[in-house]
Write a protein that holds these residues in place. Sequence first.
Motif, PDB file in Angstrom:
ATOM      1  N   PRO A  79      47.002  40.931  35.885  1.00  0.00           N
ATOM      2  CA  PRO A  79      45.609  40.539  36.126  1.00  0.00           C
ATOM      3  C   PRO A  79      45.267  39.191  35.508  1.00  0.00           C
ATOM      4  O   PRO A  79      44.513  38.402  36.068  1.00  0.00           O
ATOM      5  CB  PRO A  79      44.788  41.666  35.494  1.00  0.00           C
ATOM      6  CG  PRO A  79      45.728  42.501  34.700  1.00  0.00           C
ATOM      7  CD  PRO A  79      47.125  42.204  35.157  1.00  0.00           C
ATOM      8  N   LEU A  80      45.816  38.951  34.310  1.00  0.00           N
ATOM      9  CA  LEU A  80      45.506  37.703  33.619  1.00  0.00           C
ATOM     10  C   LEU A  80      46.791  37.181  33.007  1.00  0.00           C
ATOM     11  O   LEU A  80      47.298  37.763  32.046  1.00  0.00           O
ATOM     12  CB  LEU A  80      44.455  37.991  32.531  1.00  0.00           C
ATOM     13  CG  LEU A  80      43.465  36.898  32.180  1.00  0.00           C
ATOM     14  CD1 LEU A  80      44.156  35.759  31.465  1.00  0.00           C
ATOM     15  CD2 LEU A  80      42.714  36.364  33.409  1.00  0.00           C
ATOM     16  N   VAL A 134      38.322  44.420  37.413  1.00  0.00           N
ATOM     17  CA  VAL A 134      37.827  43.773  38.639  1.00  0.00           C
ATOM     18  C   VAL A 134      38.795  44.042  39.796  1.00  0.00           C
ATOM     19  O   VAL A 134      38.386  44.414  40.902  1.00  0.00           O
ATOM     20  CB  VAL A 134      37.656  42.241  38.423  1.00  0.00           C
ATOM     21  CG1 VAL A 134      37.464  41.517  39.748  1.00  0.00           C
ATOM     22  CG2 VAL A 134      36.489  41.962  37.493  1.00  0.00           C
ATOM     23  N   CYS A 161      39.772  37.751  42.846  1.00  0.00           N
ATOM     24  CA  CYS A 161      40.132  36.515  42.115  1.00  0.00           C
ATOM     25  C   CYS A 161      38.910  35.606  41.950  1.00  0.00           C
ATOM     26  O   CYS A 161      38.751  34.953  40.923  1.00  0.00           O
ATOM     27  CB  CYS A 161      41.257  35.767  42.825  1.00  0.00           C
ATOM     28  SG  CYS A 161      42.847  36.630  42.707  1.00  0.00           S
ATOM     29  N   TYR A 218      43.383  29.644  37.621  1.00  0.00           N
ATOM     30  CA  TYR A 218      42.044  29.244  37.204  1.00  0.00           C
ATOM     31  C   TYR A 218      42.203  28.029  36.300  1.00  0.00           C
ATOM     32  O   TYR A 218      42.439  28.165  35.098  1.00  0.00           O
ATOM     33  CB  TYR A 218      41.339  30.393  36.472  1.00  0.00           C
ATOM     34  CG  TYR A 218      41.499  31.726  37.195  1.00  0.00           C
ATOM     35  CD1 TYR A 218      40.933  31.925  38.458  1.00  0.00           C
ATOM     36  CD2 TYR A 218      42.246  32.769  36.632  1.00  0.00           C
ATOM     37  CE1 TYR A 218      41.101  33.130  39.142  1.00  0.00           C
ATOM     38  CE2 TYR A 218      42.410  33.974  37.302  1.00  0.00           C
ATOM     39  CZ  TYR A 218      41.841  34.144  38.552  1.00  0.00           C
ATOM     40  OH  TYR A 218      42.019  35.341  39.216  1.00  0.00           O
ATOM     41  N   ARG A 241      35.880  36.637  41.602  1.00  0.00           N
ATOM     42  CA  ARG A 241      35.073  37.222  40.520  1.00  0.00           C
ATOM     43  C   ARG A 241      35.709  36.931  39.158  1.00  0.00           C
ATOM     44  O   ARG A 241      35.009  36.645  38.189  1.00  0.00           O
ATOM     45  CB  ARG A 241      34.933  38.734  40.722  1.00  0.00           C
ATOM     46  CG  ARG A 241      33.903  39.054  41.804  1.00  0.00           C
ATOM     47  CD  ARG A 241      33.720  40.545  41.992  1.00  0.00           C
ATOM     48  NE  ARG A 241      33.384  41.259  40.761  1.00  0.00           N
ATOM     49  CZ  ARG A 241      33.505  42.579  40.609  1.00  0.00           C
ATOM     50  NH1 ARG A 241      33.981  43.325  41.597  1.00  0.00           N
ATOM     51  NH2 ARG A 241      33.165  43.158  39.484  1.00  0.00           N
ATOM     52  N   ILE A 242      37.023  36.992  39.090  1.00  0.00           N
ATOM     53  CA  ILE A 242      37.696  36.681  37.815  1.00  0.00           C
ATOM     54  C   ILE A 242      37.452  35.215  37.468  1.00  0.00           C
ATOM     55  O   ILE A 242      37.177  34.861  36.322  1.00  0.00           O
ATOM     56  CB  ILE A 242      39.205  37.011  37.890  1.00  0.00           C
ATOM     57  CG1 ILE A 242      39.400  38.515  38.145  1.00  0.00           C
ATOM     58  CG2 ILE A 242      39.923  36.589  36.606  1.00  0.00           C
ATOM     59  CD1 ILE A 242      40.826  38.922  38.499  1.00  0.00           C
ATOM     60  N   SER A 243      37.540  34.363  38.479  1.00  0.00           N
ATOM     61  CA  SER A 243      37.306  32.931  38.274  1.00  0.00           C
ATOM     62  C   SER A 243      35.916  32.699  37.678  1.00  0.00           C
ATOM     63  O   SER A 243      35.737  31.892  36.757  1.00  0.00           O
ATOM     64  CB  SER A 243      37.454  32.201  39.613  1.00  0.00           C
ATOM     65  OG  SER A 243      37.071  30.873  39.499  1.00  0.00           O
ATOM     66  N   ALA A 279      39.736  41.474  33.930  1.00  0.00           N
ATOM     67  CA  ALA A 279      40.434  41.120  35.177  1.00  0.00           C
ATOM     68  C   ALA A 279      41.098  42.352  35.792  1.00  0.00           C
ATOM     69  O   ALA A 279      41.074  42.553  37.014  1.00  0.00           O
ATOM     70  CB  ALA A 279      41.466  40.032  34.905  1.00  0.00           C
ATOM     71  N   THR A 329      46.072  34.860  37.913  1.00  0.00           N
ATOM     72  CA  THR A 329      46.351  36.238  38.339  1.00  0.00           C
ATOM     73  C   THR A 329      47.564  36.180  39.258  1.00  0.00           C
ATOM     74  O   THR A 329      47.635  35.293  40.117  1.00  0.00           O
ATOM     75  CB  THR A 329      45.144  36.804  39.131  1.00  0.00           C
ATOM     76  OG1 THR A 329      44.005  36.858  38.276  1.00  0.00           O
ATOM     77  CG2 THR A 329      45.433  38.193  39.691  1.00  0.00           C
ATOM     78  N   LEU A 363      39.503  39.405  28.412  1.00  0.00           N
ATOM     79  CA  LEU A 363      39.657  38.996  29.812  1.00  0.00           C
ATOM     80  C   LEU A 363      40.821  39.708  30.511  1.00  0.00           C
ATOM     81  O   LEU A 363      40.790  39.893  31.726  1.00  0.00           O
ATOM     82  CB  LEU A 363      39.837  37.472  29.877  1.00  0.00           C
ATOM     83  CG  LEU A 363      39.285  36.757  31.097  1.00  0.00           C
ATOM     84  CD1 LEU A 363      37.867  37.135  31.449  1.00  0.00           C
ATOM     85  CD2 LEU A 363      39.398  35.252  30.920  1.00  0.00           C
TER      86      LEU A 363
END
Length: 335
Positions: free
Chosen positions: A116-117, A76, A37, A164, A39-41, A73, A131, A69
């Motif tokens: 994921p998103l 990731v 999370c 996020y 890394r996604i952020s 996500a 997420t 994205l």
Amino acid sequence: MNTKKIFLTRYLVEQQRRDGHIPPELRLLLEVVARACKRISQAVNKGSLGEVMGSADSENVQGEMQKKLDIIANEVLIEANEWGGHLAAMASEEMEGIYVVPNRYPQGEYLLLFDPLDGSSNIDVNVSIGTIFSVLLKPEGAGVSEQDFLQSGCKQVAAGYCVYGPQTTLVLTVGDGVAMFTLDREQGSFMLTEENLRIPADTKEFSINMSNMRHWDEPVKRYINECLQGKEGPRGKDFNMRWVASMVADVHRILTRGGIFLYPWDKRDPEKAGKLRLMYEANPMAWLVEQAGGAATNGKQRILDIQPDKLHQRVSVMLGSKNEVDRVTSYHGTI
Ligand code: AHG
Ligand code: MN
Ligand code: MN
């Protein structure tokens, strides 16, 4: 617990020690999800400065156009979780079938499901997205199959989401209340910022996409109509409305200050039970909400009691402040 300077690792270690109800493998798994999370952020924060905005020109299994994205996500989360040895397989909104942990890595006993998103339509307009994740135990037996994932929400062993937004916030339950962690970007750690979140039983705030009103079923029309009549109507109070169009953000608001969220079945696509997906959207959110003292139903039964028969099964969702959810559920004639 004094929430000052308690970072996620310490919180989980203390949970593990306190009554041992988080096994070390589950603790590791949750830390890896939190790392993904983060890394996604970072990717979300780059916005137009990174290769993360806009459409990916592909469709997912639900027939929805994927955004870049959504795919980033998803990758990731898979990369972060496949090697740790705590998982047998994963399932995602963005993948048709399950993703079995490759042979080169040890297989664990948990199953991880995720959206994921969440809130993809908000990526390009800089509005909160998130997420959502859910953890199940793999039933005993050799190998792993899609069937192993088809467990009701009350079997979850952990669930949460990361939003996020102006802040990056991780919200988690392992069945012992709900805890909230805020990402400290200087330290790179999620810090505990609230424990034992409680949703007030009463509220004056509802969350629904009103543009679908003409397609709703009578009980939902009745409930929202009564809210709209305000002080002069049968409810005797004025209501406020909020709709972010990212379930994570709407649920986050409800966990913070109460409210009711509805994405009911509607007549646009009557064959589908609803828009939201049971296993990686509704179930984790329903468990978080119940753990915070709220309620979650599909209008007829508790979401957590629904026995899934498909990985990407959809469901009608009504969740949040208990008295409001009970009311709209009672309008469906079941309680
Ligand atoms: P996703 O982006 O994962 O497909 O989920 C979007 C969901 C949910 O987050 C939100 O509450 C709802 O779709 C918004 O739908 P509308 O655009 O119909 O309001
Ligand atoms: Mn979603
Ligand atoms: Mn999604």
